[in-house]
Design a protein around this motif. Structure first.
Motif, PDB file in Angstrom:
ATOM      1  N   ASN A  82     -21.463-165.115  36.618  1.00  0.00           N
ATOM      2  CA  ASN A  82     -21.010-166.382  37.205  1.00  0.00           C
ATOM      3  C   ASN A  82     -19.570-166.362  37.711  1.00  0.00           C
ATOM      4  OD1 ASN A  82     -23.260-168.440  36.848  1.00  0.00           O
ATOM      5  ND2 ASN A  82     -23.129-167.546  34.803  1.00  0.00           N
ATOM      6  N   GLY A  83     -19.181-165.291  38.328  1.00  0.00           N
ATOM      7  CA  GLY A  83     -17.886-165.314  39.013  1.00  0.00           C
ATOM      8  C   GLY A  83     -16.667-164.973  38.175  1.00  0.00           C
ATOM      9  N   MET A 128     -13.473-167.231  37.393  1.00  0.00           N
ATOM     10  CA  MET A 128     -13.798-168.613  37.760  1.00  0.00           C
ATOM     11  C   MET A 128     -14.522-169.291  36.601  1.00  0.00           C
ATOM     12  SD  MET A 128     -12.888-169.757  40.383  1.00  0.00           S
ATOM     13  CE  MET A 128     -12.951-171.060  41.487  1.00  0.00           C
ATOM     14  N   VAL A 147     -15.896-166.008  43.884  1.00  0.00           N
ATOM     15  CA  VAL A 147     -16.869-167.045  44.285  1.00  0.00           C
ATOM     16  C   VAL A 147     -17.648-166.454  45.449  1.00  0.00           C
ATOM     17  CG1 VAL A 147     -17.173-169.490  44.828  1.00  0.00           C
ATOM     18  CG2 VAL A 147     -15.017-168.710  43.894  1.00  0.00           C
ATOM     19  N   LEU A 199     -19.931-172.909  43.394  1.00  0.00           N
ATOM     20  CA  LEU A 199     -19.037-173.370  42.333  1.00  0.00           C
ATOM     21  C   LEU A 199     -19.717-174.360  41.382  1.00  0.00           C
ATOM     22  CD1 LEU A 199     -16.127-172.994  41.415  1.00  0.00           C
ATOM     23  CD2 LEU A 199     -15.492-174.965  42.803  1.00  0.00           C
ATOM     24  N   ILE A 238     -21.532-172.526  38.799  1.00  0.00           N
ATOM     25  CA  ILE A 238     -20.618-171.883  37.845  1.00  0.00           C
ATOM     26  C   ILE A 238     -20.126-172.925  36.839  1.00  0.00           C
ATOM     27  CG2 ILE A 238     -18.368-170.727  37.607  1.00  0.00           C
ATOM     28  CD1 ILE A 238     -18.827-169.415  40.290  1.00  0.00           C
TER      29      ILE A 238
END
Ligand code: PHE
Length: 439
Positions: A38-39, A42, A200, A206, A209
């Protein structure tokens, strides 16, 4: 037994047990792959914001409700407001559901521990072959539940507290040791970057996330399931709830970060694949350890640690249902625990079989195992947490909440209004918004 009779024997024991509940497979098995998927940074950023902004007040509220009522999760909620027993029932039922999939992974961990200790490092293909088997995984799953049941039967201070006091410090010391070992390896810096730097991309918007970070935070801090209400009910009025809450949240977050710093860079350093999934520690890590001198010993220690972490969390789940059964059905501790354990195993067998015999059974396009995890992270825990916010913030009343939190504090409570505001307005609003955006 009645849960009212149980008591922690010391403040330290309570912290170890509660941090032990929080620190578990969620930190070591799930957090690294969730972050990678999930990034990276981030996800970490939102995770930390949620842990401090929502995790702290909700955890504090659960402890306060439990300590005020000194009863199991259902009766504690009813003590605050007679119509709100459902919030407790929700947690009690869900603890069985969570333990059902938790014990599947716990069983795999025992298998990996025994294979690496007695036969050698399993190949990366081993996981795929093993997890689809029908009987053996269930046997190890049952063994995992049995170990937890034997600890819980010994009682609050004699079983849960004693075992957490030994297991958690051991876990922390060994994990830090392994982290420094991994840092010493050549390509580790690349892995650390992969873990920490924010990414991202179009495939990972986003909003997803954010929801993933929030779900992971609830899971990792054991929130919304009555666990901390139950543990809070064994607390004395001398405990400073705010201090305890911060200690638990910080310990849990630091251990998750350390686990990420062990697992992702080690996969990088030794050319293992960042498979970014539930199999990560079972497929990637053995490949990594196979390349290191002394890898088999490190792998054995690592899986022992994962088992310790899993056990201290699973016993908190078992305690929620057992204390409820003991109080409501008037059972003694032993039969209450055995009955709860049996129920968890019965439900858990379906989760285990969903890797093999039942792999064709799909719920919303997910296997039974994935569906239960999804349900826990994104539905059960957020709904449970919102219920606790409303119960403690709105139904209990600001003054009652502040009075309970003030007990045991040496200094006067200055953040009472802020805590009440977050519980009453901010947390429910953020949780509901994040859920709705992703719907
Ligand atoms: N917090 C535990 C973990 O991180 C899991 C858990 C969830 C335990 C809910 C109790 C209640 O592994």
């Amino acid at each position: 037994m009645s849960s009212e009779k149980g008591k922690w024997s010391s403040g330290f024991g309570f912290i170890m047990a509660s941090a032990g509940s929080a620190i578990g497979l969620g930190n070591i098995w799930k957090f690294p792959y969730m972050t990678a998927r999930n990034g990276g940074g981030m996800f970490l950023l939102f995770y930390i914001i949620f842990a401090l902004g929502i995790g702290v007040p909700v955890l504090l509220a659960e402890l306060a409700v439990g300590r005020y009522a000194q009863k199991n999760a259902v009766d504690s909620c009813r003590e605050i407001n007679p119509k709100w027993g459902f919030a407790g029932y929700f947690g009690v039922i869900c603890s069985v559901l969570v333990l059902s999939f938790y014990s599947v992974v716990g069983g795999w961990v025992i298998k990996y521990l025994s294979v690496s200790a007695f036969s050698g490092i399993p190949s990366p293909l081993f996981f795929g072959e093993y997890s689809v088997k029908a009987y053996e995984p269930i046997l190890f799953q049952a063994l995992f539940i049995l170990i937890c049941a034997l600890i819980v039967i010994k009682g609050v201070s004699g079983g849960i507290e004693k075992c957490s006091e030994i297991m958690l410090p051991l876990l922390i010391v060994f994990l830090i040791g392994i982290m420094f070992f991994v840092f010493g390896e050549e390509n580790a810096a690349e892995g650390i970057k992969y873990f920490l730097l924010p990414r991202v991309s179009e495939e990972m918007p986003l909003s997803e996330i954010i929801l993933a970070a929030m779900g992971q935070m609830f899971f990792s801090l054991s929130l919304g399931m009555g666990t901390l209400i139950t543990y809070g009910s064994y607390l004395s009025k001398e405990n400073d709830l705010i201090k305890s809450t911060f200690t638990i949240v910080i310990l849990d977050t630091v251990i998750a970060l350390i686990a990420g710093l062990v697992i992702i860079p080690s996969a990088y350093a030794f050319g293992g694949e960042i498979s970014a999934g539930a199999g990560m520690i079972f497929e990637t890590l053995p490949a990594v350890f196979a390349k290191i001198r002394g890898g088999r010993i490190i792998m054995t220690v690592m899986f022992l640690l994962i088992l310790l972490a899993a056990v201290t969390s699973a016993i908190s789940l078992l305690e929620v249902f057992s204390s409820f059964l003991a109080d409501r059905v008037h059972l003694k501790r032993k039969p209450a625990v055995l009955l709860s354990a049996g129920l968890c195993l019965a439900v858990g067998i379906a989760a285990s079989l969903s890797f093999g015999v039942l792999s064709d059974v799909k719920i919303f396009n997910m296997s039974i195992f994935d569906f239960v995890i999804y349900l826990a992270d994104n539905v059960i825990m957020p709904v449970g947490a919102v219920s606790i916010c409303i119960l403690a913030g709105r139904k209990w009343g600001k003054e009652n909440l502040k009075r309970e939190i003030s007990l045991g504090r040496k200094k006067p409570l200055r953040s009472g209004n802020l805590i009440h505001f977050i519980l009453n307005y901010a947390s429910p609003a953020i949780i509901i918004t994040a859920a709705v955006i992703n719907f």
